[in-house]
Design a protein around this motif. Sequence first.
Motif, PDB file in Angstrom:
ATOM      1  N   THR A 101       2.670  11.490  -7.306  1.00 23.36           N
ATOM      2  CA  THR A 101       3.696   9.896  -6.807  1.00 23.36           C
ATOM      3  C   THR A 101       4.921  10.381  -7.332  1.00 23.36           C
ATOM      4  O   THR A 101       5.376  10.620  -7.965  1.00 23.36           O
ATOM      5  N   LEU A 102       5.900   9.995  -6.106  1.00 22.64           N
ATOM      6  CA  LEU A 102       7.499   9.283  -6.601  1.00 22.64           C
ATOM      7  C   LEU A 102       7.250   8.628  -7.685  1.00 22.64           C
ATOM      8  O   LEU A 102       8.245   8.614  -8.642  1.00 22.64           O
ATOM      9  N   ALA A 103       6.897   7.190  -7.853  1.00 21.02           N
ATOM     10  CA  ALA A 103       7.046   6.195  -8.813  1.00 21.02           C
ATOM     11  C   ALA A 103       5.670   5.724  -9.105  1.00 21.02           C
ATOM     12  O   ALA A 103       5.073   5.492  -7.911  1.00 21.02           O
ATOM     13  N   VAL A 104       5.057   5.703 -10.578  1.00 21.73           N
ATOM     14  CA  VAL A 104       4.695   4.347 -10.983  1.00 21.73           C
ATOM     15  C   VAL A 104       5.023   2.745 -11.006  1.00 21.73           C
ATOM     16  O   VAL A 104       6.293   3.451 -11.762  1.00 21.73           O
ATOM     17  N   SER A 105       4.532   1.517 -10.970  1.00 20.36           N
ATOM     18  CA  SER A 105       5.118   0.675 -11.736  1.00 20.36           C
ATOM     19  C   SER A 105       4.063   0.127 -13.172  1.00 20.36           C
ATOM     20  O   SER A 105       4.460  -0.906 -13.365  1.00 20.36           O
ATOM     21  N   GLU A 106       3.762   0.822 -13.595  1.00 18.40           N
ATOM     22  CA  GLU A 106       2.136   0.352 -14.596  1.00 18.40           C
ATOM     23  C   GLU A 106       2.742   1.610 -15.513  1.00 18.40           C
ATOM     24  O   GLU A 106       3.512   2.700 -15.558  1.00 18.40           O
ATOM     25  N   GLU A 107       2.462   0.826 -16.833  1.00 18.79           N
ATOM     26  CA  GLU A 107       3.304   1.548 -18.354  1.00 18.79           C
ATOM     27  C   GLU A 107       1.770   2.272 -18.890  1.00 18.79           C
ATOM     28  O   GLU A 107       0.249   1.424 -18.688  1.00 18.79           O
ATOM     29  N   LEU A 108       1.563   3.120 -19.238  1.00 15.54           N
ATOM     30  CA  LEU A 108      -0.090   3.597 -19.846  1.00 15.54           C
ATOM     31  C   LEU A 108       0.415   3.056 -20.723  1.00 15.54           C
ATOM     32  O   LEU A 108       0.521   2.706 -21.835  1.00 15.54           O
ATOM     33  N   PRO A 109      -1.471   1.976 -21.766  1.00 14.43           N
ATOM     34  CA  PRO A 109      -0.930   1.847 -22.460  1.00 14.43           C
ATOM     35  C   PRO A 109      -1.546   2.034 -23.703  1.00 14.43           C
ATOM     36  O   PRO A 109      -1.456   3.526 -23.900  1.00 14.43           O
ATOM     37  N   GLU A 110      -1.329   1.012 -24.448  1.00 10.40           N
ATOM     38  CA  GLU A 110      -0.413   1.158 -26.580  1.00 10.40           C
ATOM     39  C   GLU A 110      -1.793   3.212 -26.853  1.00 10.40           C
ATOM     40  O   GLU A 110      -1.141   3.525 -27.320  1.00 10.40           O
ATOM     41  N   GLU A 111      -3.213   2.627 -26.781  1.00 10.20           N
ATOM     42  CA  GLU A 111      -3.680   3.676 -27.394  1.00 10.20           C
ATOM     43  C   GLU A 111      -3.941   5.135 -26.800  1.00 10.20           C
ATOM     44  O   GLU A 111      -3.992   5.387 -27.291  1.00 10.20           O
ATOM     45  N   TYR A 112      -3.447   4.858 -25.904  1.00 10.07           N
ATOM     46  CA  TYR A 112      -3.431   6.523 -24.780  1.00 10.07           C
ATOM     47  C   TYR A 112      -2.530   6.767 -25.386  1.00 10.07           C
ATOM     48  O   TYR A 112      -1.617   7.621 -24.927  1.00 10.07           O
ATOM     49  N   ARG A 113      -0.893   6.200 -25.765  1.00 11.62           N
ATOM     50  CA  ARG A 113       0.282   6.821 -25.765  1.00 11.62           C
ATOM     51  C   ARG A 113      -0.147   6.922 -27.363  1.00 11.62           C
ATOM     52  O   ARG A 113       1.087   8.050 -27.338  1.00 11.62           O
ATOM     53  N   GLY A 114      -1.065   6.951 -28.292  1.00 13.15           N
ATOM     54  CA  GLY A 114      -0.983   7.275 -29.008  1.00 13.15           C
ATOM     55  C   GLY A 114      -1.913   8.367 -29.672  1.00 13.15           C
ATOM     56  O   GLY A 114      -1.488   9.619 -30.242  1.00 13.15           O
ATOM     57  N   MET A 115      -2.678   8.057 -27.951  1.00 13.43           N
ATOM     58  CA  MET A 115      -3.647   9.712 -27.579  1.00 13.43           C
ATOM     59  C   MET A 115      -1.972  11.011 -26.848  1.00 13.43           C
ATOM     60  O   MET A 115      -2.864  12.272 -27.848  1.00 13.43           O
ATOM     61  N   CYS A 116      -1.204  10.448 -25.933  1.00  9.71           N
ATOM     62  CA  CYS A 116       0.132  11.696 -25.916  1.00  9.71           C
ATOM     63  C   CYS A 116       0.865  12.031 -27.309  1.00  9.71           C
ATOM     64  O   CYS A 116       0.208  13.208 -27.844  1.00  9.71           O
ATOM     65  N   ASP A 117       1.154  11.020 -28.253  1.00 10.89           N
ATOM     66  CA  ASP A 117       1.524  11.005 -30.033  1.00 10.89           C
ATOM     67  C   ASP A 117       1.064  12.247 -30.215  1.00 10.89           C
ATOM     68  O   ASP A 117       1.002  13.647 -31.330  1.00 10.89           O
ATOM     69  N   ASP A 118      -0.932  11.929 -30.783  1.00 12.57           N
ATOM     70  CA  ASP A 118      -1.333  13.118 -31.512  1.00 12.57           C
ATOM     71  C   ASP A 118      -1.723  14.635 -30.542  1.00 12.57           C
ATOM     72  O   ASP A 118      -2.371  15.307 -31.347  1.00 12.57           O
ATOM     73  N   ASN A 119      -1.550  14.757 -30.044  1.00  9.61           N
ATOM     74  CA  ASN A 119      -1.289  15.715 -28.653  1.00  9.61           C
ATOM     75  C   ASN A 119      -0.127  16.544 -28.666  1.00  9.61           C
ATOM     76  O   ASN A 119       0.209  18.007 -27.494  1.00  9.61           O
ATOM     77  N   ASN A 120       0.894  16.052 -29.205  1.00  8.27           N
ATOM     78  CA  ASN A 120       2.067  16.638 -28.964  1.00  8.27           C
ATOM     79  C   ASN A 120       2.947  15.957 -27.328  1.00  8.27           C
ATOM     80  O   ASN A 120       3.517  17.379 -26.908  1.00  8.27           O
ATOM     81  N   VAL A 121       1.756  15.931 -26.884  1.00  3.11           N
ATOM     82  CA  VAL A 121       2.086  15.363 -25.223  1.00  3.11           C
ATOM     83  C   VAL A 121       3.843  14.768 -25.045  1.00  3.11           C
ATOM     84  O   VAL A 121       3.302  13.414 -25.414  1.00  3.11           O
ATOM     85  N   GLN A 122       4.975  14.528 -24.339  1.00  2.00           N
ATOM     86  CA  GLN A 122       5.464  13.301 -24.656  1.00  2.00           C
ATOM     87  C   GLN A 122       5.550  12.482 -22.922  1.00  2.00           C
ATOM     88  O   GLN A 122       4.807  12.723 -22.249  1.00  2.00           O
ATOM     89  N   TYR A 123       5.304  11.268 -23.066  1.00  5.14           N
ATOM     90  CA  TYR A 123       5.144  10.052 -22.181  1.00  5.14           C
ATOM     91  C   TYR A 123       6.352   9.261 -21.996  1.00  5.14           C
ATOM     92  O   TYR A 123       7.002   8.859 -23.103  1.00  5.14           O
ATOM     93  N   GLN A 124       6.788   9.166 -21.474  1.00  5.83           N
ATOM     94  CA  GLN A 124       8.241   8.574 -20.304  1.00  5.83           C
ATOM     95  C   GLN A 124       7.378   7.696 -19.340  1.00  5.83           C
ATOM     96  O   GLN A 124       7.706   7.659 -18.204  1.00  5.83           O
ATOM     97  N   PRO A 125       7.694   6.723 -19.871  1.00  4.55           N
ATOM     98  CA  PRO A 125       7.234   5.452 -19.429  1.00  4.55           C
ATOM     99  C   PRO A 125       8.072   4.952 -17.464  1.00  4.55           C
ATOM    100  O   PRO A 125       9.226   5.760 -17.661  1.00  4.55           O
ATOM    101  N   PRO A 126       7.656   4.331 -16.692  1.00  2.12           N
ATOM    102  CA  PRO A 126       8.339   4.467 -16.059  1.00  2.12           C
ATOM    103  C   PRO A 126       9.812   3.388 -15.838  1.00  2.12           C
ATOM    104  O   PRO A 126       9.732   2.232 -16.693  1.00  2.12           O
ATOM    105  N   LYS A 127      10.782   3.899 -15.388  1.00  2.00           N
ATOM    106  CA  LYS A 127      12.105   3.095 -14.958  1.00  2.00           C
ATOM    107  C   LYS A 127      11.415   1.660 -14.145  1.00  2.00           C
ATOM    108  O   LYS A 127      11.179   1.187 -13.516  1.00  2.00           O
TER     109      LYS A 127
END
Length: 129
Positions: A101-127
């Motif tokens: 998709t070109l854009a999403v309007s929602e953010e990944l929930p906080e608990e899943y952002r932690g999973m990104c951090d735990d796996n050294n994977v960057q999460y970029q919230p939508p603008k």
Amino acid sequence: MRGGGGGGMMDDENAVGHAQIPNSFGHELRACLRCRLVKTYDQFRENGCENCPFLDMDKDRDNVVSCTTANFTGIISLMDPNRSWAARWLRIGRFIPGCYTLAVSEELPEEYRGMCDDNNVQYQPPKRM
């Protein structure tokens, strides 16, 4: 069919060659909130997200609902993300070939952002527009 570790990036030696292509373009399409890969709900439930295997969407249906959205704008198909100016502009040039998709309007929930951090994977919230 799932990618290996490292978030499914193109440089991962265990990554699959491409993501599943949506088998329907109706109201059942969803986009991953982390990488914006577009597939049907059933495809995410059965095979997870090829770029984000650590989100375990194929193991837990609640993860599909929490980590994907039906609210997105536009679709782009990428065959060679490394060489695509559009992929670089959208910041998806390191993901595997597929529909995004070109854009999403929602953010990944906080608990899943932690999973990104735990796996050294960057999460970029939508603008915000």
